[in-house]
Design an enzyme around this catalytic site. Structure first.
Site, PDB file in Angstrom:
ATOM      1  N   ASP A 295     -16.943 -10.520 -22.937  1.00  0.00           N
ATOM      2  CA  ASP A 295     -17.671 -10.670 -21.669  1.00  0.00           C
ATOM      3  C   ASP A 295     -19.144 -11.002 -21.895  1.00  0.00           C
ATOM      4  OD1 ASP A 295     -15.245  -9.804 -20.850  1.00  0.00           O
ATOM      5  OD2 ASP A 295     -15.900  -7.808 -20.236  1.00  0.00           O
TER       6      ASP A 295
ATOM      7  N   CYS B 151       5.134  -6.367   1.652  1.00  0.00           N
ATOM      8  CA  CYS B 151       5.556  -4.966   1.667  1.00  0.00           C
ATOM      9  C   CYS B 151       4.854  -4.190   2.784  1.00  0.00           C
ATOM     10  CB  CYS B 151       5.326  -4.346   0.283  1.00  0.00           C
ATOM     11  SG  CYS B 151       6.257  -2.824   0.077  1.00  0.00           S
ATOM     12  N   TYR B 152       3.926  -3.297   2.469  1.00  0.00           N
ATOM     13  CA  TYR B 152       3.235  -2.593   3.562  1.00  0.00           C
ATOM     14  C   TYR B 152       2.582  -3.604   4.508  1.00  0.00           C
ATOM     15  CZ  TYR B 152       0.234   0.515   6.190  1.00  0.00           C
ATOM     16  OH  TYR B 152      -0.367   1.192   7.220  1.00  0.00           O
TER      17      TYR B 152
ATOM     18  N   HIS C 287       7.782  -7.739  -3.670  1.00  0.00           N
ATOM     19  CA  HIS C 287       6.459  -8.068  -4.229  1.00  0.00           C
ATOM     20  C   HIS C 287       6.513  -9.392  -4.994  1.00  0.00           C
ATOM     21  CE1 HIS C 287       4.209  -4.350  -3.336  1.00  0.00           C
ATOM     22  NE2 HIS C 287       5.417  -3.838  -3.287  1.00  0.00           N
TER      23      HIS C 287
ATOM     24  N   GLU D  35       4.077 -10.940  -6.202  1.00  0.00           N
ATOM     25  CA  GLU D  35       2.977 -11.019  -7.171  1.00  0.00           C
ATOM     26  C   GLU D  35       3.335 -10.475  -8.550  1.00  0.00           C
ATOM     27  OE1 GLU D  35       3.361  -9.014  -4.658  1.00  0.00           O
ATOM     28  OE2 GLU D  35       2.138  -7.191  -4.740  1.00  0.00           O
TER      29      GLU D  35
ATOM     30  N   GLY E  82       0.832  -1.207   0.000  1.00  0.00           N
ATOM     31  CA  GLY E  82       0.000   0.000   0.000  1.00  0.00           C
ATOM     32  C   GLY E  82       0.856   1.241   0.000  1.00  0.00           C
TER      33      GLY E  82
ATOM     34  N   LYS F 114     -10.690 -10.912 -16.246  1.00  0.00           N
ATOM     35  CA  LYS F 114     -10.847 -11.015 -17.703  1.00  0.00           C
ATOM     36  C   LYS F 114     -10.244 -12.308 -18.282  1.00  0.00           C
ATOM     37  CE  LYS F 114     -11.796  -8.755 -21.612  1.00  0.00           C
ATOM     38  NZ  LYS F 114     -12.992  -7.951 -21.838  1.00  0.00           N
TER      39      LYS F 114
END
Ligand code: XMP
Length: 527
Positions: free
Chosen positions: A236, A88-89, A178, A180, A61, A383
């Site tokens: 979609d 992290c945060y 991170h 991710e 964050g 998506k």
């Protein structure tokens, strides 16, 4: 509790406002584990216990834990016995809350960094060996400087002596980097070790399971009611329609409003796929004259968008009244292809409404007074999961892999006034451009590519004659979510070929330019 939560293990991600929180969810789901993102301040303990996560991830964050009223996770999550992974945060917030110390930093690290792995842990097991030197992606100003009781160091970097920490007994872990993002090459495996090794998730959340469960859920919600679904030609709404058709058959009617602002052949493809291939009842409304008439003389981008949105609603409503006319009851439900990113509540630290850059028009956005109950089977999906579901449903690859196309269609690719002549010219240029992209094998590398017809005429010379015709801009971008984008670095040779073909084959264009603007500062579409 929804079927997903009842039948599958799930992870809770508490969001502290990082730009990349959604990537944590993507990585967790890629490993077959269902997860949800909640804003940290919406996670009261009753709700968390009811959700019953197998593990909790605290995101990064933009704040500092050292600032007054810094965002903090609820203390209760550290007391219910579930594994926790702070990123992290999230790591800093956990450390502070459990009695360690965080300092602001002389040692800021942004971008690529390396960590030395100094100890074993359940998360690094089989991914990083002790003694290894591993690449990670850092983005921090503050750092942990003293650990809470029970924690030890697993890896350190030059700027972060506590780059990776673990309390093996309580199964609390924290990383300063991170995992991710793709720039941490083994980050995905570390997250998988957390969800699978540490939390014991089975990884059984597959698209096949999602399909079966969604069908049961749709049947339960809809009963013998009638459902309408607006098709846009995009992924979609198409996947929503096919899934619904599998669930409730002819209780579904699709409505395709042809605005006259679609690309070459697009309307026919929609009709072929839905009416002819899937045999789904389809109302195909050709409203092109109405749209063109309504847009006559309008050149201001927002006016165009608003007018198109309004006309679309009017036409859609008229069409929807025809559904179920025979029994006089009409439709009861409206199916929409709402996706998870539209549903995730965002964490706002600044408060106040953000600026509207463009008023979006989607086929789904219909007024409340239509009094239809919503069916949104893809509310939980990202998506690329929608694409995977489309594949699972056996939909043709060229439909599923399509670039996004905006609701207002070609209208926002013709800056200035729109005329039928301009639409026809743009369609021809767009076909050639995409044809060349496909031939070069680049279509799937590119997020979106299209031609734009500029309201500018320039002088040229063709043969021995003077020409005075329009300029066509071609655009191609890479992106992961459309929020940010980079222009695609085509070779000069490729661009030359596109330019030659468009100028030779499209009457009305005598100059082609390539748009080399990224987003920000540009947007993807020109209006
Ligand atoms: P911008 O131009 O805002 O576009 O950078 C980001 C992404 O959104 C698409 N886009 C729209 N999609 N209705 C849509 O359904 C709209 O009104 C709309 N405007 C932009 C755009 O094509 C890109 O993928």
């Amino acid at each position: 509790m929804t079927a997903i939560l009842e039948r599958h293990d799930h992870i809770l991600i508490l969001d502290f406002g990082s730009q990349v929180t959604q990537l944590i969810a993507r990585r967790v789901r890629e490993s077959g584990v269902y997860c949800e993102i909640w804003p940290f301040n919406h996670a009261d303990m009753d709700k968390v216990k009811k959700f019953d996560p197998k593990g909790i991830i605290l995101s990064g964050g933009p704040c500092s834990v050292l600032q007054k009223d810094a965002p903090a996770p609820p203390q209760g999550i550290f007391e219910i016995g579930v594994p926790i992974f702070g990123i992290c945060y999230g790591q800093q917030a956990m450390v502070k809350q459990l009695g360690g110390v965080v300092e602001s930093g002389k040692s800021r690290e942004f971008g690529r960094a390396f960590v030395d792995v100094t100890a074993h842990s359940d998360i690094t097991c089989g991914v990083w060996d002790e003694g290894a030197h591993e690449q990670v992606w850092m983005s921090h100003g503050d750092h942990v400087s003293s650990l809470p009781d029970g924690f030890e160091v697993v890896a350190k970097s030059e700027g972060a002596p506590f780059a990776f920490i673990a309390d093996h007994k309580r199964h609390f872990y924290g990383v300063q980097f991170h995992p991710e993002v793709v720039h941490t090459p083994h980050g995905k495996d570390l997250l998988k070790n957390f969800t699978h090794n540490v939390c014991g998730c089975k990884g059984d959340w597959t698209m096949a399971a999602f399909r079966a469960e969604s069908i049961a859920k749709i049947r339960e919600q809809v009963g013998d009611g009638k459902v309408i679904c607006g098709l846009s030609g995009g992924v979609d709404s198409s996947v929503t329609a096919v899934l619904l058709h599998e669930a409730i058959g002819d209780q579904l009617t699709c409505i395709y409003v042809d605005t006259g602002l679609m690309r070459t052949g697009e309307s026919q493809q929609v009709v072929d796929l839905f009416r002819n291939h899937y045999n789904i009842p389809l109302i195909h409304e050709d409203a092109s004259e109405r749209f063109l008439g309504g847009l006559d003389g309008i050149s201001e981008p927002e006016m165009k968008r608003k007018l198109i949105g309004q006309m679309f609603i009017d036409v859609f409503e008229e069409c929807s009244k025809r559904v179920g006319e025979d029994d006089g009851i009409g439709a009861d439900f409206l199916a929409q292809g709402t996706l998870y990113p539209d549903v995730i509540e965002s964490v706002s630290f600044i408060g106040g409404p953000s600026v509207t850059i463009k008023s979006h028009h989607n086929v789904g956005g219909l007024p409340e007074y239509m009094k239809l109950e919503l069916v949104e089977p893809m509310r939980e999906l990202f998506k690329d999961e929608v694409r995977a579901l489309g594949r699972e449903l056996g939909m043709p690859e060229d439909f599923i892999g399509r670039h996004p196309f905006p609701g207002p269609g070609l209208a926002i690719r013709i800056p200035g006034e729109i005329t039928q002549e301009k639409i026809d010219i743009l369609r021809k240029a767009d076909v050639i451009y995409l044809d060349e992209i496909r031939k070069a094998g680049l279509y799937d590398e590119i997020w979106q590519a299209f031609a734009v017809l500029l309201p500018v005429k320039t002088v040229g010379v063709m043969g021995d004659a003077r020409t005075y015709e329009y300029v066509c801009a071609v655009r191609a971008v890479t992106s992961t979510d459309g929020m940010t984008a980079d222009f695609y670095p085509f070779s000069h040779e490729f661009l030359g070929k596109v330019s030659t073909r468009i100028i030779n084959e499209v009457q009305g264009i005598n100059r082609v330019v390539y748009d080399i603007t990224s987003k920000p500062p540009g947007t993807i579409e020109w209006e």
